[in-house]
Design a protein around this motif. Structure first.
Motif, short mmCIF file in Angstrom:
data_model
loop_
_atom_site.label_atom_id
_atom_site.label_comp_id
_atom_site.label_asym_id
_atom_site.label_seq_id
_atom_site.Cartn_x
_atom_site.Cartn_y
_atom_site.Cartn_z
N LYS A 1 0.86 -1.18 0.00
CA LYS A 1 0.00 0.00 0.00
C LYS A 1 0.89 1.23 0.00
N THR A 2 0.86 1.99 -1.10
CA THR A 2 1.74 3.14 -1.25
C THR A 2 1.11 4.40 -0.67
N GLN A 3 1.98 5.39 -0.45
CA GLN A 3 1.61 6.67 0.15
C GLN A 3 0.91 6.48 1.50
N GLN A 4 1.37 5.46 2.19
CA GLN A 4 0.87 5.14 3.52
C GLN A 4 2.07 5.12 4.47
N GLN A 5 2.16 6.07 5.36
CA GLN A 5 3.33 6.22 6.22
C GLN A 5 3.01 5.76 7.64
N VAL A 6 3.78 4.81 8.13
CA VAL A 6 3.62 4.37 9.51
C VAL A 6 4.10 5.48 10.43
N VAL A 7 3.25 5.87 11.37
CA VAL A 7 3.59 6.98 12.27
C VAL A 7 3.63 6.56 13.73
N GLY A 8 3.34 5.29 14.02
CA GLY A 8 3.41 4.83 15.40
C GLY A 8 3.09 3.35 15.50
N ALA A 9 3.63 2.71 16.53
CA ALA A 9 3.35 1.29 16.77
C ALA A 9 3.40 1.04 18.27
N LYS A 10 2.44 0.27 18.77
CA LYS A 10 2.37 -0.01 20.21
C LYS A 10 2.08 -1.48 20.43
N TRP A 11 2.89 -2.10 21.29
CA TRP A 11 2.73 -3.51 21.64
C TRP A 11 1.57 -3.66 22.62
N ARG B 1 17.76 5.93 15.32
CA ARG B 1 16.60 6.24 16.14
C ARG B 1 15.36 6.20 15.26
N PRO B 2 14.33 5.40 15.62
CA PRO B 2 13.15 5.30 14.76
C PRO B 2 12.51 6.66 14.50
N ARG B 3 11.89 6.78 13.34
CA ARG B 3 11.28 8.05 12.94
C ARG B 3 9.89 8.22 13.55
N PHE B 4 9.41 7.24 14.26
CA PHE B 4 8.09 7.31 14.88
C PHE B 4 8.14 6.49 16.16
N PRO B 5 7.21 6.72 17.09
CA PRO B 5 7.25 5.97 18.36
C PRO B 5 7.00 4.48 18.15
N ILE B 6 7.86 3.67 18.73
CA ILE B 6 7.67 2.22 18.79
C ILE B 6 7.68 1.89 20.27
N VAL B 7 6.51 1.57 20.81
CA VAL B 7 6.33 1.51 22.26
C VAL B 7 5.97 0.10 22.69
N ALA B 8 6.69 -0.40 23.69
CA ALA B 8 6.37 -1.68 24.33
C ALA B 8 6.47 -1.45 25.83
N GLY B 9 5.35 -1.62 26.54
CA GLY B 9 5.34 -1.32 27.97
C GLY B 9 5.61 0.15 28.20
N ASP B 10 6.59 0.42 29.05
CA ASP B 10 6.93 1.82 29.34
C ASP B 10 8.14 2.29 28.55
N LYS B 11 8.51 1.55 27.50
CA LYS B 11 9.71 1.90 26.72
C LYS B 11 9.34 2.30 25.30
N ASN B 12 9.96 3.36 24.84
CA ASN B 12 9.85 3.82 23.46
C ASN B 12 11.23 3.64 22.83
N LEU B 13 11.28 2.90 21.73
CA LEU B 13 12.58 2.62 21.10
C LEU B 13 13.28 3.91 20.67
N GLN B 14 12.53 4.95 20.41
CA GLN B 14 13.15 6.24 20.10
C GLN B 14 14.02 6.72 21.25
N ASP B 15 13.55 6.52 22.48
CA ASP B 15 14.32 6.94 23.65
C ASP B 15 15.45 5.95 23.96
N VAL B 16 15.14 4.67 23.83
CA VAL B 16 16.14 3.64 24.14
C VAL B 16 17.34 3.77 23.22
N TRP B 17 17.09 4.12 21.95
CA TRP B 17 18.16 4.22 20.97
C TRP B 17 18.58 5.66 20.70
#
Length: 616
Positions: A138-148, A390-406
């Motif tokens: 699916k084109t022109q579809q930008q992932v802007v966030g992901a949460k576990w 560092r990811p371009r959008f929040p990737i969140v699992a529990g209380d951690k965001n990979l943007q912050d971790v990396w």
């Protein structure tokens, strides 16, 4: 009989061992990596659903996006040469075209030794069409966030045509978005004041005409090195602003040329000819690691050659030599593909300014030393990408965001996964084999590994999997112990180290690409932490094997006339895989080259020059 809910692991009790359950996968990005993942899933996995979200209007990633004059992707491999085509400067790849393909998908009709971006773009699009991969994209579809969620991922996707955001869910999330993909304007005050045309190398406006213009070019990394020789003959004058020294390569044996009709005929029609040709080049591509060992004879010899070559091309202009030729180790930064760059620097319409740009004015650039240079027509920022991982959008699992971790120090498991982020896999994550040999085979190996993880999830009642924190810690410790003996750890500013001269080496694998292939060929399940739904042994099912579900299979398959089993031990199996004994070494007069025992006749002057150079 009570029907078991498919959502419950109890449904397996009525099924044979290893019965597959449906799996839903979301992949971020339809560049080369995303296309390869779609191909592998389609080929190897049953009962899967895949959606590939792509922010661009078309697939092919970097080959769709980068269009600046002279563009050569810095991710192709390690054969460091740029070139332009006969049409005046379209972008190209610095790996021999026949080896910038999937290992199993050759192309017989490349126009020349090095291919234009249009040809490579067509190759990946043809690959998508041939195997019906567009059905997943699916084109022109930008992932802007992901949460576990605890059992899967909620993914937010922005429709770039409408601006609306929607949600999707998946069992397993794969990030194939690339890491040299997020271009950025330089952090220079006054960019908004500039009255001329402002361009960025990674967001090129092809409608801008540079002929006869006064142009400024900021940066002498790979982008700047490629752009200058492409625009220098067109512009009235160009001022190049440089802050850093850089090694610019011009290795013999890599000159671009067009294939003759006879060569293309042989590639297409003579059995084994193209395969042997590709293998001969790939062995050279895989031989880079010894040259990256600090103080090695190979590195010293190559440095001496490069030093003399740069001095000769700079026409013995001492100021250019002193400012441009580095003191740091050769290879600390990726060697810039430099066909024509050094020659362009000494042309009369080129002014070289060895200073950082402190401020952009309405008509030019004010440098760190206070001097202002007028470039009223066009200002090109060849300032690269955010290479921080560092990811371009929040990737969140529990209380951690990979943007912050990396944010400071990205730490992966073998370039494929991140601790504490379940069911999340990557292609070309931190410390992947992106500069130590061929790239595309590394992508293939990573997608193979991902398919194995997905298969394991499907055939067991696993809720989640994540690399063990201790395994990630130990891998990073080994990587950090390995890197100081390489040139990559020298004090130079490099995207290998997230753009810093002091950070750890975050981009490169601690070894060769061939070393990486052997590392991840088998999954080390002991490095993973699994959580299950119910009893982990529910996968044993109703006591029947998969063989017994197929009446047309051989239920006595193990009865044989002889023991024809493949080796069980790793190293013996490796000799089968790498075809030990199929290659001979031709030597003479102190020189040597590796050829297929089956076909020595296909080796060309190109490969011989390449081997002779790299062998010192």
């Amino acid at each position: 009989m009570v029907l078991k809910s498919f959502a419950s692991p109890e449904w397996r009790l009525d099924k044979p061992i290893h019965t597959e359950r449906p799996v839903k996968v979301i992949c971020i990005g339809a560049g080369a990596s995303g296309l390869q993942l779609a191909y592998k899933l389609q080929k190897h996995v049953s009962d899967f659903s895949l959606t590939v979200y792509e922010k661009n209007p078309e697939a092919s990633g970097t080959w769709y996006e980068n269009k600046y004059p002279g563009y050569v992707t810095s991710l192709c491999s390690v054969t460091f040469h740029a070139l332009t085509d006969d049409n005046g400067g379209s972008c190209a790849c610095d790996v021999a075209a026949h080896n910038y393909t999937w290992s199993f998908e050759p192309k017989t009709d490349w126009s020349g030794v090095y291919a234009s971006s249009q040809e490579i773009y067509a190759y990946f699009n043809d690959f998508a069409d041939k195997y019906g991969l567009r059905q997943y994209i699916k084109t022109q579809q930008q992932v802007v966030g992901a949460k576990w969620t605890g059992s899967g991922w909620n993914v937010s996707i922005k429709d770039l045509t409408t601006g609306e955001t929607a949600n999707d869910t998946c069992d397993i999330l794969v990030n194939a978005g690339g890491f040299l993909n997020k271009w950025k304007w330089p952090n220079i005050p006054g960019l908004d004041k500039y009255k001329g045309t402002l361009l960025h190398s990674a967001n090129w406006d092809e409608t801008v005409d540079l002929k006869g213009k006064s142009v400024g070019l900021i940066g002498n990394g790979s982008s700047g090195v490629q752009i200058l020789p492409a625009i220098q003959p067109l512009v009235q004058e160009v001022t190049v602003f440089m802050r850093n020294a850089t090694w610019v390569s011009a290795l013999p044996g890599f000159e671009g040329r067009q294939y003759t009709d006879e060569e293309r005929r042989r590639f297409a029609e003579e059995a084994g000819h193209l395969l042997a040709y590709r293998k001969s080049i790939e062995r050279g591509n895989s031989s880079v690691l010894p040259f990256m060992i600090k103080g090695s004879e190979d590195n010293n010899n190559l440095r001496e050659y490069m030093l003399n070559n740069m001095k000769a091309k700079l026409a013995e202009k001492k100021e250019l030599e002193e400012k441009l030729i580095p003191t740091f180790a050769l290879g600390c930064r990726r060697l810039s593909p430099g066909a024509g760059f050094l020659e362009a620097l000494v042309e009369p319409n080129v002014q070289v300014v060895f200073s950082g740009v402190a401020e952009v004015t309405e008509e030019g650039c004010k440098c760190d030393n206070g001097t202002e240079h007028q470039v009223p027509d066009v200002l090109i920022c060849a300032t690269g990408f955010d290479s921080s991982y560092r990811p371009r959008f929040p990737i969140v699992a529990g209380d951690k965001n990979l943007q912050d971790v990396w944010a400071q120090d990205p730490e992966s498991y073998l370039g494929i996964a991140a601790a504490d982020f379940p069911n999340y896999l990557m292609i070309l994550g931190p410390n992947s084999p992106v500069g130590t040999g061929p790239l595309l085979i590394g992508i293939e190996a990573q997608t193979d590994y991902i398919v194995k993880m997905i298969d394991h999830w499907q055939t067991h009642n696993i809720r989640s999997f994540t690399p063990d924190v201790a395994a990630v810690r130990d891998f990073v410790a080994h990587k950090d112990q390995f890197m100081p003996k390489t040139v990559w750890s020298d004090p130079c500013k490099s995207w290998y180290k997230s753009g810093s001269s002091n950070d750890k080496v975050t981009a490169l694998w601690p070894g060769s690409t061939l070393h990486y292939l052997e590392t991840i060929r088998q999954v080390r399940f002991e490095d993973w932490r699994f959580e299950y739904d119910g009893n982990r042994f529910t996968y044993l099912g109703n006591g029947q094997s998969q063989t017994e579900t197929n009446p047309d299979s051989d239920w006595a398959y193990y009865i044989r006339d002889e023991d024809d089993d493949l080796p069980l031990a790793r190293n013996k199996m490796t000799k089968i895989i790498n075809k030990t004994g199929s290659v001979v070494v031709a030597e003479g007069n102190g020189e040597g080259a590796f050829f297929l025992a089956s076909d020595i006749s296909v080796v060309t002057q190109h490969e011989i020059l390449m081997y002779k150079h790299f062998s010192g």
